[in-house]
Design a protein around this motif. Structure first.
Motif, PDB file in Angstrom:
ATOM      1  N   MET A   1     -46.666 122.713   2.650  1.00  0.00           N
ATOM      2  CA  MET A   1     -47.888 121.966   2.953  1.00  0.00           C
ATOM      3  C   MET A   1     -48.291 121.101   1.764  1.00  0.00           C
ATOM      4  SD  MET A   1     -48.973 122.521   6.030  1.00  0.00           S
ATOM      5  CE  MET A   1     -50.690 122.102   5.979  1.00  0.00           C
ATOM      6  N   LEU A   2     -48.251 121.660   0.569  1.00  0.00           N
ATOM      7  CA  LEU A   2     -48.600 120.891  -0.628  1.00  0.00           C
ATOM      8  C   LEU A   2     -47.632 119.733  -0.836  1.00  0.00           C
ATOM      9  CD1 LEU A   2     -49.636 123.694  -3.139  1.00  0.00           C
ATOM     10  CD2 LEU A   2     -51.117 121.987  -2.077  1.00  0.00           C
ATOM     11  N   ALA A   3     -46.362 119.968  -0.619  1.00  0.00           N
ATOM     12  CA  ALA A   3     -45.371 118.897  -0.758  1.00  0.00           C
ATOM     13  C   ALA A   3     -45.629 117.803   0.276  1.00  0.00           C
ATOM     14  CB  ALA A   3     -43.966 119.462  -0.602  1.00  0.00           C
ATOM     15  N   GLY A   4     -45.958 118.198   1.487  1.00  0.00           N
ATOM     16  CA  GLY A   4     -46.273 117.233   2.535  1.00  0.00           C
ATOM     17  C   GLY A   4     -47.499 116.406   2.191  1.00  0.00           C
ATOM     18  N   PHE A   5     -48.525 117.051   1.650  1.00  0.00           N
ATOM     19  CA  PHE A   5     -49.724 116.323   1.243  1.00  0.00           C
ATOM     20  C   PHE A   5     -49.413 115.346   0.124  1.00  0.00           C
ATOM     21  CE2 PHE A   5     -52.371 120.050   2.880  1.00  0.00           C
ATOM     22  CZ  PHE A   5     -52.726 119.385   4.033  1.00  0.00           C
ATOM     23  N   ASP A   6     -48.581 115.755  -0.804  1.00  0.00           N
ATOM     24  CA  ASP A   6     -48.217 114.887  -1.931  1.00  0.00           C
ATOM     25  C   ASP A   6     -47.458 113.655  -1.439  1.00  0.00           C
ATOM     26  OD1 ASP A   6     -48.047 114.258  -4.742  1.00  0.00           O
ATOM     27  OD2 ASP A   6     -45.924 114.816  -4.615  1.00  0.00           O
ATOM     28  N   ILE A   7     -46.496 113.857  -0.564  1.00  0.00           N
ATOM     29  CA  ILE A   7     -45.715 112.745  -0.021  1.00  0.00           C
ATOM     30  C   ILE A   7     -46.620 111.807   0.776  1.00  0.00           C
ATOM     31  CG2 ILE A   7     -43.919 112.162   1.664  1.00  0.00           C
ATOM     32  CD1 ILE A   7     -42.483 114.752   0.727  1.00  0.00           C
ATOM     33  N   THR A   8     -47.506 112.381   1.583  1.00  0.00           N
ATOM     34  CA  THR A   8     -48.431 111.568   2.377  1.00  0.00           C
ATOM     35  C   THR A   8     -49.358 110.778   1.478  1.00  0.00           C
ATOM     36  OG1 THR A   8     -48.357 113.230   4.135  1.00  0.00           O
ATOM     37  CG2 THR A   8     -50.170 111.660   4.199  1.00  0.00           C
ATOM     38  N   ASN A   9     -49.863 111.403   0.428  1.00  0.00           N
ATOM     39  CA  ASN A   9     -50.761 110.727  -0.505  1.00  0.00           C
ATOM     40  C   ASN A   9     -50.057 109.565  -1.205  1.00  0.00           C
ATOM     41  OD1 ASN A   9     -53.116 110.288  -1.947  1.00  0.00           O
ATOM     42  ND2 ASN A   9     -52.510 111.644  -3.604  1.00  0.00           N
ATOM     43  N   LYS A  10     -48.820 109.771  -1.627  1.00  0.00           N
ATOM     44  CA  LYS A  10     -48.064 108.692  -2.267  1.00  0.00           C
ATOM     45  C   LYS A  10     -47.836 107.544  -1.297  1.00  0.00           C
ATOM     46  CE  LYS A  10     -45.689 111.442  -5.750  1.00  0.00           C
ATOM     47  NZ  LYS A  10     -44.408 111.963  -6.217  1.00  0.00           N
ATOM     48  N   PHE A  11     -47.505 107.872  -0.050  1.00  0.00           N
ATOM     49  CA  PHE A  11     -47.289 106.839   0.964  1.00  0.00           C
ATOM     50  C   PHE A  11     -48.563 106.034   1.192  1.00  0.00           C
ATOM     51  CE2 PHE A  11     -47.688 105.558   5.423  1.00  0.00           C
ATOM     52  CZ  PHE A  11     -46.630 104.661   5.491  1.00  0.00           C
ATOM     53  N   ILE A  12     -49.688 106.718   1.313  1.00  0.00           N
ATOM     54  CA  ILE A  12     -50.966 106.031   1.542  1.00  0.00           C
ATOM     55  C   ILE A  12     -51.304 105.134   0.361  1.00  0.00           C
ATOM     56  CG2 ILE A  12     -53.464 106.402   1.736  1.00  0.00           C
ATOM     57  CD1 ILE A  12     -52.774 108.877   3.461  1.00  0.00           C
ATOM     58  N   ASN A  13     -51.095 105.595  -0.861  1.00  0.00           N
ATOM     59  CA  ASN A  13     -51.392 104.773  -2.028  1.00  0.00           C
ATOM     60  C   ASN A  13     -50.505 103.532  -2.088  1.00  0.00           C
ATOM     61  OD1 ASN A  13     -53.455 106.415  -2.912  1.00  0.00           O
ATOM     62  ND2 ASN A  13     -52.149 107.621  -4.252  1.00  0.00           N
ATOM     63  N   LYS A  14     -49.205 103.687  -1.783  1.00  0.00           N
ATOM     64  CA  LYS A  14     -48.303 102.533  -1.764  1.00  0.00           C
ATOM     65  C   LYS A  14     -48.701 101.560  -0.662  1.00  0.00           C
ATOM     66  CE  LYS A  14     -44.255 104.695  -3.822  1.00  0.00           C
ATOM     67  NZ  LYS A  14     -42.859 105.093  -3.644  1.00  0.00           N
ATOM     68  N   PHE A  15     -49.099 102.089   0.481  1.00  0.00           N
ATOM     69  CA  PHE A  15     -49.523 101.243   1.592  1.00  0.00           C
ATOM     70  C   PHE A  15     -50.779 100.459   1.225  1.00  0.00           C
ATOM     71  CE2 PHE A  15     -51.726 100.651   5.711  1.00  0.00           C
ATOM     72  CZ  PHE A  15     -50.769  99.882   6.335  1.00  0.00           C
ATOM     73  N   LYS A  16     -51.755 101.132   0.592  1.00  0.00           N
ATOM     74  CA  LYS A  16     -52.978 100.450   0.155  1.00  0.00           C
ATOM     75  C   LYS A  16     -52.660  99.333  -0.832  1.00  0.00           C
ATOM     76  CE  LYS A  16     -56.368 104.196   0.465  1.00  0.00           C
ATOM     77  NZ  LYS A  16     -57.233 105.070  -0.340  1.00  0.00           N
ATOM     78  N   GLU A  17     -51.754  99.587  -1.768  1.00  0.00           N
ATOM     79  CA  GLU A  17     -51.371  98.581  -2.761  1.00  0.00           C
ATOM     80  C   GLU A  17     -50.703  97.384  -2.093  1.00  0.00           C
ATOM     81  OE1 GLU A  17     -51.598  96.958  -6.356  1.00  0.00           O
ATOM     82  OE2 GLU A  17     -52.337  98.959  -5.911  1.00  0.00           O
ATOM     83  N   ALA A  18     -49.833  97.654  -1.130  1.00  0.00           N
ATOM     84  CA  ALA A  18     -49.159  96.562  -0.416  1.00  0.00           C
ATOM     85  C   ALA A  18     -50.166  95.732   0.364  1.00  0.00           C
ATOM     86  CB  ALA A  18     -48.092  97.120   0.522  1.00  0.00           C
ATOM     87  N   ILE A  19     -51.115  96.386   1.007  1.00  0.00           N
ATOM     88  CA  ILE A  19     -52.143  95.676   1.764  1.00  0.00           C
ATOM     89  C   ILE A  19     -53.003  94.846   0.826  1.00  0.00           C
ATOM     90  CG2 ILE A  19     -54.237  95.984   3.145  1.00  0.00           C
ATOM     91  CD1 ILE A  19     -51.689  96.415   4.723  1.00  0.00           C
ATOM     92  N   LYS A  20     -53.338  95.402  -0.339  1.00  0.00           N
ATOM     93  CA  LYS A  20     -54.162  94.674  -1.310  1.00  0.00           C
ATOM     94  C   LYS A  20     -53.434  93.419  -1.783  1.00  0.00           C
ATOM     95  CE  LYS A  20     -56.029  97.035  -4.737  1.00  0.00           C
ATOM     96  NZ  LYS A  20     -56.163  97.700  -6.042  1.00  0.00           N
ATOM     97  N   GLU A  21     -52.156  93.537  -2.102  1.00  0.00           N
ATOM     98  CA  GLU A  21     -51.383  92.373  -2.558  1.00  0.00           C
ATOM     99  C   GLU A  21     -51.285  91.324  -1.453  1.00  0.00           C
ATOM    100  OE1 GLU A  21     -47.639  93.809  -3.952  1.00  0.00           O
ATOM    101  OE2 GLU A  21     -48.531  94.914  -5.616  1.00  0.00           O
ATOM    102  N   GLU A  22     -51.058  91.762  -0.223  1.00  0.00           N
ATOM    103  CA  GLU A  22     -50.975  90.824   0.909  1.00  0.00           C
ATOM    104  C   GLU A  22     -52.314  90.136   1.122  1.00  0.00           C
ATOM    105  OE1 GLU A  22     -48.997  88.781   3.825  1.00  0.00           O
ATOM    106  OE2 GLU A  22     -48.149  90.209   2.427  1.00  0.00           O
TER     107      GLU A  22
END
Length: 63
Positions: free
Chosen positions: A14-35
């Protein structure tokens, strides 16, 4: 003992899943911000050109 190990593995997953999800969300937010920055820059450039052409038209009318 097996139950304790199973619960430990479950929470580790569960912790590993949360970590992976959190990293994905942060990368997605950064990509959206740049766009968003790119889109705003292109809109600003188009708006600048439009305003400039309007000013030029108005100054031609005045002369």
């Amino acid at each position: 003992m097996k139950i304790i190990i199973s619960v430990g593995i479950f929470f580790s997953m569960m912790l590993a899943g949360f970590d992976i999800t959190n990293k994905f969300i942060n990368k997605f937010k950064e990509a959206i911000k740049e766009e968003s920055i790119d889109i705003n820059a292109s809109i600003s450039e188009e708006l600048y050109k439009e305003i400039k052409s309007q000013i030029e038209k108005e100054t031609r009318k005045v002369k």
